[in-house]
Design a protein around this motif. Sequence first.
Motif, PDB file in Angstrom:
ATOM      1  N   THR A 164      19.996 -39.128   6.339  1.00 37.76           N
ATOM      2  CA  THR A 164      18.876 -40.012   6.872  1.00 37.76           C
ATOM      3  C   THR A 164      17.604 -39.217   6.295  1.00 37.76           C
ATOM      4  O   THR A 164      17.638 -38.469   5.830  1.00 37.76           O
ATOM      5  CB  THR A 164      18.835 -40.105   8.400  1.00 37.76           C
ATOM      6  N   SER A 165      16.448 -40.182   6.365  1.00 39.48           N
ATOM      7  CA  SER A 165      15.474 -39.352   5.924  1.00 39.48           C
ATOM      8  C   SER A 165      14.897 -38.191   6.422  1.00 39.48           C
ATOM      9  O   SER A 165      14.458 -37.351   5.846  1.00 39.48           O
ATOM     10  CB  SER A 165      14.286 -40.719   6.035  1.00 39.48           C
ATOM     11  N   SER A 166      15.270 -38.095   7.818  1.00 40.30           N
ATOM     12  CA  SER A 166      14.898 -37.050   8.445  1.00 40.30           C
ATOM     13  C   SER A 166      15.577 -35.787   8.132  1.00 40.30           C
ATOM     14  O   SER A 166      15.146 -34.636   8.131  1.00 40.30           O
ATOM     15  CB  SER A 166      14.852 -37.265  10.158  1.00 40.30           C
ATOM     16  N   ALA A 196      22.014 -32.594   0.263  1.00 35.92           N
ATOM     17  CA  ALA A 196      22.161 -33.861   0.622  1.00 35.92           C
ATOM     18  C   ALA A 196      23.451 -34.374   0.445  1.00 35.92           C
ATOM     19  O   ALA A 196      23.979 -35.404   1.138  1.00 35.92           O
ATOM     20  CB  ALA A 196      21.310 -34.437  -0.489  1.00 35.92           C
ATOM     21  N   ALA A 197      24.255 -34.018  -0.593  1.00 33.34           N
ATOM     22  CA  ALA A 197      25.531 -34.474  -0.703  1.00 33.34           C
ATOM     23  C   ALA A 197      26.452 -33.906   0.484  1.00 33.34           C
ATOM     24  O   ALA A 197      27.353 -35.061   0.791  1.00 33.34           O
ATOM     25  CB  ALA A 197      26.221 -33.681  -2.219  1.00 33.34           C
ATOM     26  N   ALA A 198      26.348 -32.938   0.964  1.00 37.66           N
ATOM     27  CA  ALA A 198      27.101 -32.618   2.343  1.00 37.66           C
ATOM     28  C   ALA A 198      26.738 -33.674   3.315  1.00 37.66           C
ATOM     29  O   ALA A 198      27.627 -34.021   4.173  1.00 37.66           O
ATOM     30  CB  ALA A 198      26.897 -31.014   2.631  1.00 37.66           C
ATOM     31  N   LEU A 199      25.456 -33.646   3.537  1.00 36.57           N
ATOM     32  CA  LEU A 199      25.128 -34.700   4.545  1.00 36.57           C
ATOM     33  C   LEU A 199      25.636 -36.027   4.314  1.00 36.57           C
ATOM     34  O   LEU A 199      26.124 -36.923   5.374  1.00 36.57           O
ATOM     35  CB  LEU A 199      23.551 -34.738   4.640  1.00 36.57           C
ATOM     36  N   CYS A 200      25.675 -36.530   3.047  1.00 39.06           N
ATOM     37  CA  CYS A 200      26.135 -37.990   2.686  1.00 39.06           C
ATOM     38  C   CYS A 200      27.438 -37.945   3.023  1.00 39.06           C
ATOM     39  O   CYS A 200      28.108 -39.132   3.418  1.00 39.06           O
ATOM     40  CB  CYS A 200      25.774 -38.041   1.121  1.00 39.06           C
ATOM     41  N   THR A 253      14.934 -34.633   4.653  1.00 40.40           N
ATOM     42  CA  THR A 253      13.618 -33.734   4.741  1.00 40.40           C
ATOM     43  C   THR A 253      14.205 -32.310   5.393  1.00 40.40           C
ATOM     44  O   THR A 253      13.393 -31.137   4.847  1.00 40.40           O
ATOM     45  CB  THR A 253      12.527 -34.291   5.870  1.00 40.40           C
ATOM     46  N   LEU A 254      14.733 -32.168   6.238  1.00 38.70           N
ATOM     47  CA  LEU A 254      15.164 -30.888   6.927  1.00 38.70           C
ATOM     48  C   LEU A 254      15.870 -30.076   5.971  1.00 38.70           C
ATOM     49  O   LEU A 254      15.527 -29.083   5.580  1.00 38.70           O
ATOM     50  CB  LEU A 254      16.075 -31.245   8.209  1.00 38.70           C
ATOM     51  N   ALA A 255      16.836 -30.630   5.099  1.00 39.83           N
ATOM     52  CA  ALA A 255      17.381 -30.291   3.990  1.00 39.83           C
ATOM     53  C   ALA A 255      16.530 -29.464   2.921  1.00 39.83           C
ATOM     54  O   ALA A 255      16.691 -28.596   2.384  1.00 39.83           O
ATOM     55  CB  ALA A 255      18.479 -30.993   3.328  1.00 39.83           C
ATOM     56  N   ALA A 256      15.530 -30.426   2.485  1.00 41.82           N
ATOM     57  CA  ALA A 256      14.584 -29.910   1.638  1.00 41.82           C
ATOM     58  C   ALA A 256      13.829 -28.533   1.974  1.00 41.82           C
ATOM     59  O   ALA A 256      13.567 -27.662   1.566  1.00 41.82           O
ATOM     60  CB  ALA A 256      13.438 -30.925   1.197  1.00 41.82           C
ATOM     61  N   ILE A 257      13.380 -28.828   3.396  1.00 38.37           N
ATOM     62  CA  ILE A 257      12.890 -27.743   4.156  1.00 38.37           C
ATOM     63  C   ILE A 257      13.763 -26.235   4.061  1.00 38.37           C
ATOM     64  O   ILE A 257      13.059 -25.201   3.634  1.00 38.37           O
ATOM     65  CB  ILE A 257      12.181 -27.990   5.462  1.00 38.37           C
ATOM     66  N   TYR A 317      18.255 -43.205  -3.599  1.00 45.91           N
ATOM     67  CA  TYR A 317      19.490 -43.283  -2.640  1.00 45.91           C
ATOM     68  C   TYR A 317      18.561 -44.188  -1.385  1.00 45.91           C
ATOM     69  O   TYR A 317      19.225 -45.086  -1.198  1.00 45.91           O
ATOM     70  CB  TYR A 317      19.561 -42.075  -1.889  1.00 45.91           C
ATOM     71  N   PHE A 318      17.505 -43.859  -0.959  1.00 49.44           N
ATOM     72  CA  PHE A 318      16.958 -44.447   0.123  1.00 49.44           C
ATOM     73  C   PHE A 318      16.285 -45.816  -0.196  1.00 49.44           C
ATOM     74  O   PHE A 318      16.285 -46.876   0.631  1.00 49.44           O
ATOM     75  CB  PHE A 318      15.926 -43.633   0.911  1.00 49.44           C
ATOM     76  N   LYS A 319      15.647 -45.710  -1.147  1.00 54.16           N
ATOM     77  CA  LYS A 319      14.776 -47.085  -1.679  1.00 54.16           C
ATOM     78  C   LYS A 319      15.814 -48.190  -2.380  1.00 54.16           C
ATOM     79  O   LYS A 319      15.893 -49.313  -2.366  1.00 54.16           O
ATOM     80  CB  LYS A 319      13.603 -46.697  -2.744  1.00 54.16           C
ATOM     81  N   HIS A 320      16.573 -47.718  -3.291  1.00 53.55           N
ATOM     82  CA  HIS A 320      17.530 -48.518  -4.109  1.00 53.55           C
ATOM     83  C   HIS A 320      18.982 -48.358  -3.929  1.00 53.55           C
ATOM     84  O   HIS A 320      19.887 -48.989  -4.673  1.00 53.55           O
ATOM     85  CB  HIS A 320      17.018 -48.186  -5.663  1.00 53.55           C
ATOM     86  N   HIS A 321      19.405 -47.265  -3.100  1.00 56.99           N
ATOM     87  CA  HIS A 321      20.825 -47.079  -2.684  1.00 56.99           C
ATOM     88  C   HIS A 321      21.693 -47.098  -4.002  1.00 56.99           C
ATOM     89  O   HIS A 321      22.582 -47.883  -4.081  1.00 56.99           O
ATOM     90  CB  HIS A 321      21.284 -48.380  -1.802  1.00 56.99           C
ATOM     91  N   ARG A 322      21.211 -46.131  -5.005  1.00 61.45           N
ATOM     92  CA  ARG A 322      22.183 -46.063  -6.117  1.00 61.45           C
ATOM     93  C   ARG A 322      21.992 -44.477  -6.412  1.00 61.45           C
ATOM     94  O   ARG A 322      21.465 -43.720  -5.866  1.00 61.45           O
ATOM     95  CB  ARG A 322      21.734 -46.645  -7.111  1.00 61.45           C
TER      96      ARG A 322
END
Length: 143
Positions: free
Chosen positions: A70-72, A60-64, A75-79, A123-128
């Motif tokens: 993004t949400s998609s 997630a940090a690398a993507l960020c 999810t892919l990172a979690a999978i 992150y997605f809901k509260h952006h913190r």
Amino acid sequence: MRKFLKLFLTVLPFIYMGAIWYMSSQPDDLILDLPASSVDRFIKEALHLVEFAILYLLFAAALCAHNKLTSSWSTLAAIIACLYGVCDEIHQSFIPVRSASLIDVAKDVIGVLAAYFHVRFHYFKHHRGFLTIIEKLTKKAVS
């Protein structure tokens, strides 16, 4: 400095995967050698959750860092983190001093899911949280 941070965050999950693979190839007391007890067993069993939660968070940090979280993609990172947990257990089944079990896979997946829902909420809901800090540190300055 921003480019170095992006590169570091991009490579870090793969370095961590290598470390997981290496540790899985060693006796289970390689890192944490406590006297045999229920506390020792509990700590080692709980490490499955933490180990794979960290893997997902590194993805997630690398993507960020690349402004791609993004949400998609999350999810892919979690999978991917969950599938790596499965691969790691299969790998352990071939190591004479280790064992593999579906319970360990379940713990790996639970760890990933805990981190995944944490990211969704913070992150997605509260952006913190730490991902917003990474986002700010790696974002190009607008001129």
